[in-house]
Design a protein around this motif. Structure first.
Motif, PDB file in Angstrom:
ATOM      1  N   LEU A  50       0.850  -1.189  -0.073  1.00  0.00           N
ATOM      2  CA  LEU A  50       0.067  -0.048   0.140  1.00  0.00           C
ATOM      3  C   LEU A  50       0.946   1.248   0.161  1.00  0.00           C
ATOM      4  N   PRO A  51       0.531   2.211  -0.695  1.00  0.00           N
ATOM      5  CA  PRO A  51       1.345   3.202  -0.786  1.00  0.00           C
ATOM      6  C   PRO A  51       1.297   4.195   0.281  1.00  0.00           C
ATOM      7  N   GLU A  52       2.482   4.898   0.794  1.00  0.00           N
ATOM      8  CA  GLU A  52       2.390   5.640   1.928  1.00  0.00           C
ATOM      9  C   GLU A  52       1.693   6.961   1.847  1.00  0.00           C
ATOM     10  N   ASN A  53       1.460   7.487   0.503  1.00  0.00           N
ATOM     11  CA  ASN A  53       0.783   8.854   0.373  1.00  0.00           C
ATOM     12  C   ASN A  53      -0.237   8.781  -0.676  1.00  0.00           C
ATOM     13  N   ASP A  54      -0.907   7.818  -1.130  1.00  0.00           N
ATOM     14  CA  ASP A  54      -2.025   7.514  -1.841  1.00  0.00           C
ATOM     15  C   ASP A  54      -3.053   6.791  -1.354  1.00  0.00           C
ATOM     16  N   CYS A  55      -4.095   6.978  -2.013  1.00  0.00           N
ATOM     17  CA  CYS A  55      -5.387   6.140  -1.673  1.00  0.00           C
ATOM     18  C   CYS A  55      -5.009   5.073  -2.350  1.00  0.00           C
ATOM     19  N   VAL A  96     -17.973  -9.744   0.390  1.00  0.00           N
ATOM     20  CA  VAL A  96     -16.951  -9.071   1.516  1.00  0.00           C
ATOM     21  C   VAL A  96     -17.843  -9.217   2.866  1.00  0.00           C
ATOM     22  N   HIS A  97     -16.805  -9.848   3.759  1.00  0.00           N
ATOM     23  CA  HIS A  97     -17.324 -10.078   5.095  1.00  0.00           C
ATOM     24  C   HIS A  97     -17.285  -8.818   5.943  1.00  0.00           C
ATOM     25  N   TYR A  98     -16.125  -7.901   5.875  1.00  0.00           N
ATOM     26  CA  TYR A  98     -15.988  -7.142   6.790  1.00  0.00           C
ATOM     27  C   TYR A  98     -15.471  -5.758   6.121  1.00  0.00           C
ATOM     28  N   GLU A  99     -15.680  -4.485   6.565  1.00  0.00           N
ATOM     29  CA  GLU A  99     -14.999  -3.485   5.864  1.00  0.00           C
ATOM     30  C   GLU A  99     -14.170  -2.733   6.871  1.00  0.00           C
ATOM     31  N   ILE A 100     -12.887  -2.296   6.444  1.00  0.00           N
ATOM     32  CA  ILE A 100     -12.308  -1.203   7.362  1.00  0.00           C
ATOM     33  C   ILE A 100     -11.726  -0.038   6.622  1.00  0.00           C
ATOM     34  N   GLN A 101     -11.959   1.151   7.089  1.00  0.00           N
ATOM     35  CA  GLN A 101     -11.569   2.389   6.464  1.00  0.00           C
ATOM     36  C   GLN A 101     -10.368   2.754   7.404  1.00  0.00           C
ATOM     37  N   ALA A 102      -9.203   2.905   6.686  1.00  0.00           N
ATOM     38  CA  ALA A 102      -8.019   3.430   7.283  1.00  0.00           C
ATOM     39  C   ALA A 102      -7.300   4.521   6.781  1.00  0.00           C
ATOM     40  N   THR A 103      -6.775   5.228   7.759  1.00  0.00           N
ATOM     41  CA  THR A 103      -6.138   6.518   7.395  1.00  0.00           C
ATOM     42  C   THR A 103      -4.654   6.644   8.059  1.00  0.00           C
ATOM     43  N   ASP A 104      -4.605   5.480   8.895  1.00  0.00           N
ATOM     44  CA  ASP A 104      -3.144   5.148   9.645  1.00  0.00           C
ATOM     45  C   ASP A 104      -2.976   3.625   9.539  1.00  0.00           C
ATOM     46  N   PRO A 105      -1.645   3.231   9.168  1.00  0.00           N
ATOM     47  CA  PRO A 105      -1.439   1.709   9.217  1.00  0.00           C
ATOM     48  C   PRO A 105      -1.787   1.263  10.571  1.00  0.00           C
ATOM     49  N   GLU A 106      -1.842   1.848  11.721  1.00  0.00           N
ATOM     50  CA  GLU A 106      -2.226   1.190  12.997  1.00  0.00           C
ATOM     51  C   GLU A 106      -3.779   0.674  12.905  1.00  0.00           C
ATOM     52  N   GLU A 107      -4.644   1.609  12.148  1.00  0.00           N
ATOM     53  CA  GLU A 107      -5.785   1.205  11.887  1.00  0.00           C
ATOM     54  C   GLU A 107      -6.289  -0.204  11.242  1.00  0.00           C
ATOM     55  N   PRO A 126      -4.728   7.296   3.494  1.00  0.00           N
ATOM     56  CA  PRO A 126      -3.850   8.075   4.486  1.00  0.00           C
ATOM     57  C   PRO A 126      -3.855   9.398   4.566  1.00  0.00           C
ATOM     58  N   GLU A 127      -3.745   9.960   5.686  1.00  0.00           N
ATOM     59  CA  GLU A 127      -3.699  11.384   6.074  1.00  0.00           C
ATOM     60  C   GLU A 127      -2.759  12.349   5.071  1.00  0.00           C
ATOM     61  N   SER A 128      -1.698  11.733   4.618  1.00  0.00           N
ATOM     62  CA  SER A 128      -0.607  12.344   3.944  1.00  0.00           C
ATOM     63  C   SER A 128      -1.371  12.641   2.585  1.00  0.00           C
ATOM     64  N   SER A 129      -2.167  11.618   2.092  1.00  0.00           N
ATOM     65  CA  SER A 129      -2.788  11.799   0.566  1.00  0.00           C
ATOM     66  C   SER A 129      -3.361  13.290   0.173  1.00  0.00           C
ATOM     67  N   GLN A 130      -3.238  13.296  -1.014  1.00  0.00           N
ATOM     68  CA  GLN A 130      -3.922  14.831  -1.354  1.00  0.00           C
ATOM     69  C   GLN A 130      -5.611  14.656  -1.160  1.00  0.00           C
ATOM     70  N   ILE A 131      -6.031  15.967  -0.901  1.00  0.00           N
ATOM     71  CA  ILE A 131      -7.552  16.076  -0.613  1.00  0.00           C
ATOM     72  C   ILE A 131      -8.147  15.530  -1.589  1.00  0.00           C
ATOM     73  N   ARG A 132      -7.928  15.885  -2.824  1.00  0.00           N
ATOM     74  CA  ARG A 132      -8.767  15.412  -4.166  1.00  0.00           C
ATOM     75  C   ARG A 132      -8.750  14.106  -4.267  1.00  0.00           C
ATOM     76  N   ALA A 133      -7.644  13.318  -3.938  1.00  0.00           N
ATOM     77  CA  ALA A 133      -7.497  12.009  -3.950  1.00  0.00           C
ATOM     78  C   ALA A 133      -8.504  11.268  -2.950  1.00  0.00           C
ATOM     79  N   LYS A 134      -8.533  11.931  -1.783  1.00  0.00           N
ATOM     80  CA  LYS A 134      -9.466  11.181  -0.708  1.00  0.00           C
ATOM     81  C   LYS A 134     -10.848  11.421  -1.172  1.00  0.00           C
ATOM     82  N   MET A 135     -11.226  12.523  -1.646  1.00  0.00           N
ATOM     83  CA  MET A 135     -12.504  12.747  -2.135  1.00  0.00           C
ATOM     84  C   MET A 135     -12.959  11.769  -3.153  1.00  0.00           C
ATOM     85  N   LEU A 136     -12.043  11.797  -4.155  1.00  0.00           N
ATOM     86  CA  LEU A 136     -12.584  10.926  -5.325  1.00  0.00           C
ATOM     87  C   LEU A 136     -12.713   9.510  -4.846  1.00  0.00           C
TER      88      LEU A 136
END
Length: 149
Positions: A70-75, A127-138, A102-112
């Motif tokens: 998973l990229p560090e700075n992109d969705c 799909v059985h479960y869904e996770i929304q993650a903005t940080d690797p710890e999540e 990730p929090e470090s990704s661009q706002i436009r990417a997050k919105m798209l």
């Protein structure tokens, strides 16, 4: 139907997200039914027109292998086939859908990615479960274990 917006042309996809390429569902079915992949990572193509398969992981790959892709700075979107043993000592498998923003990704990417998620999720039946993650710890392995117990 198109309309002018800030000097550019924006169609219906500007509001409802992007299309999903046919091969996305095929890759998911290969993971789900044939166990051909441990994970599938999806991205929105460079033209912002559709969701496409970015990477797949072989069945022998680990959760750590998946996370490292998973990229560090992109969705990204991803599905991961999680194998585990129940308290009754039964081997089981559950499929997780992960929306990586990730929090470090661009706002436009997050919105798209946010506006395009539901269309992809509808195509990934099973799909059985869904996770929304903005940080690797999540998305640590413990978070998956908690969800299946």
């Amino acid at each position: 139907m198109s309309f002018r917006f800030r000097g550019g042309v924006a169609g219906a996809n500007a509001i409802s997200g992007v299309d999903v390429a046919d091969h996305c569902k095929e890759a998911f079915l290969e993971l789900q039914r044939k166990k051909a992949h441990r994970y599938v990572i999806f991205k929105i193509d460079d033209n912002k027109n559709e969701v496409v398969v970015d990477k797949t992981g072989s069945p022998s790959e680990s959760y750590e292998d998946f996370i490292s892709e998973l990229p560090e700075n992109d969705c990204r979107y991803a599905v991961f086939d999680f194998d585990f043993v129940t308290s009754d000592n039964c081997q089981k498998s559950k499929i997780f859908f992960i929306a990586w923003s990730p929090e470090s990704s661009q706002i436009r990417a997050k919105m798209l990615y946010a506006t395009s998620k539901s269309k992809l999720r509808r195509d990934l039946d099973g799909v059985h479960y869904e996770i929304q993650a903005t940080d690797p710890e999540e998305m640590e392995l413990g978070a998956l274990r908690e969800r299946v117990n």
